[in-house]
Design an enzyme around this catalytic site. Structure first.
Site, PDB file in Angstrom:
ATOM      1  CB  CYS A 113     -22.142  24.966  11.392  1.00  0.00           C
ATOM      2  SG  CYS A 113     -20.474  24.434  11.815  1.00  0.00           S
ATOM      3  CG  HIS A 155     -19.897  24.765   5.541  1.00  0.00           C
ATOM      4  ND1 HIS A 155     -20.965  25.473   6.063  1.00  0.00           N
ATOM      5  CD2 HIS A 155     -19.355  24.107   6.603  1.00  0.00           C
ATOM      6  CE1 HIS A 155     -21.042  25.254   7.371  1.00  0.00           C
ATOM      7  NE2 HIS A 155     -20.081  24.414   7.715  1.00  0.00           N
ATOM      8  CD  GLU A 156     -17.576  20.752   5.862  1.00  0.00           C
ATOM      9  OE1 GLU A 156     -16.764  20.897   6.801  1.00  0.00           O
ATOM     10  OE2 GLU A 156     -18.800  20.735   6.031  1.00  0.00           O
ATOM     11  CG  HIS A 159     -15.496  24.446   9.168  1.00  0.00           C
ATOM     12  ND1 HIS A 159     -15.648  25.034  10.409  1.00  0.00           N
ATOM     13  CD2 HIS A 159     -16.750  24.047   8.793  1.00  0.00           C
ATOM     14  CE1 HIS A 159     -16.928  24.995  10.763  1.00  0.00           C
ATOM     15  NE2 HIS A 159     -17.605  24.397   9.801  1.00  0.00           N
TER      16      HIS A 159
END
Length: 210
Positions: A113, A155-156, A159
């Site tokens: 990241c 993953h995004e 976030h």
């Protein structure tokens, strides 16, 4: 607008982002903000090239970016769904992305990241996901991806809801410490061979963030 990645201790990384109203995507300032996110990842030509549908962009600094990684607390992320295909790009701007289906089959992959530049580790993500979002023009779009692209999407989206890849590590007590000098060697080795480890369990959370 020049953006910078937040430090790993910035509390905004643990906060959920606000959805973007469809009408707000018609605002010039909002579009400039999206251009700035693209520029952070792909260089100054990226926003223009994506707008025209051109396929040539600069070598990316990362394969994805969520707005809160650079301090913009909105549900916007940038992903390149052509990850793993050298010479190709499939750049998407995803607004208010929502995973509507995911496979029960999970796959372990190495993740890092930009907010944790020296920490890497093995995560376990769905092999396939389906996602719904708005594009930068406000049209509804559907994404159905497998493999690395599925991991990037997960993953995004994490976030945007205040969750980090370290929360998904198979063993947060054995994350990989990789300095800039180490990185070329790290890419050549299998994860199991890396012996520079760091315990990040105190940074990881397992319950839903605020």
């Amino acid at each position: 607008m020049v953006l910078e990645a937040l430090s790993q201790s910035d509390p905004r990384l643990r906060q959920s982002c606000a959805p973007v109203a469809r009408r707000d995507l018609r605002d010039r300032q909002q579009q400039l903000e999206i251009d700035a996110l693209l520029d952070f990842v792909y260089g100054r030509a990226a926003a223009r090239d994506v707008q025209r549908g051109a396929g040539q962009v600069a070598t990316p600094s990362t394969v994805g970016l969520s707005a809160n990684q650079v301090g913009i607390m909105k549900q916007i992320c940038i992903v390149d769904l052509a990850i793993g295909r050298p010479g190709y790009h499939d750049i998407r701007v995803l607004v208010n992305p929502r995973i509507v289906w995911q496979s029960k089959v999970l796959r372990e992959r190495l993740e890092g990241c930009v907010n944790f530049p020296h920490w890497w580790g093995t995560t376990r993500r769905p092999e396939r996901v389906k996602l719904e979002a708005l594009d930068r023009s406000g049209f509804t779009t559907t994404v159905d991806v497998t493999g690395w692209a599925a991991a990037v999407v997960c993953h995004e989206v994490d976030h945007l809801h205040g969750r980090l890849f370290i929360d998904r590590l198979v063993d947060p007590k054995k994350a990989h410490m990789v300095t800039d000098a180490d990185y070329p060697q790290y890419r050549k080795l299998h994860a199991a061979q890396w012996d520079k480890l760091v315990d990040v369990s105190s940074y990881a959370v397992t319950d839903s963030p605020a």
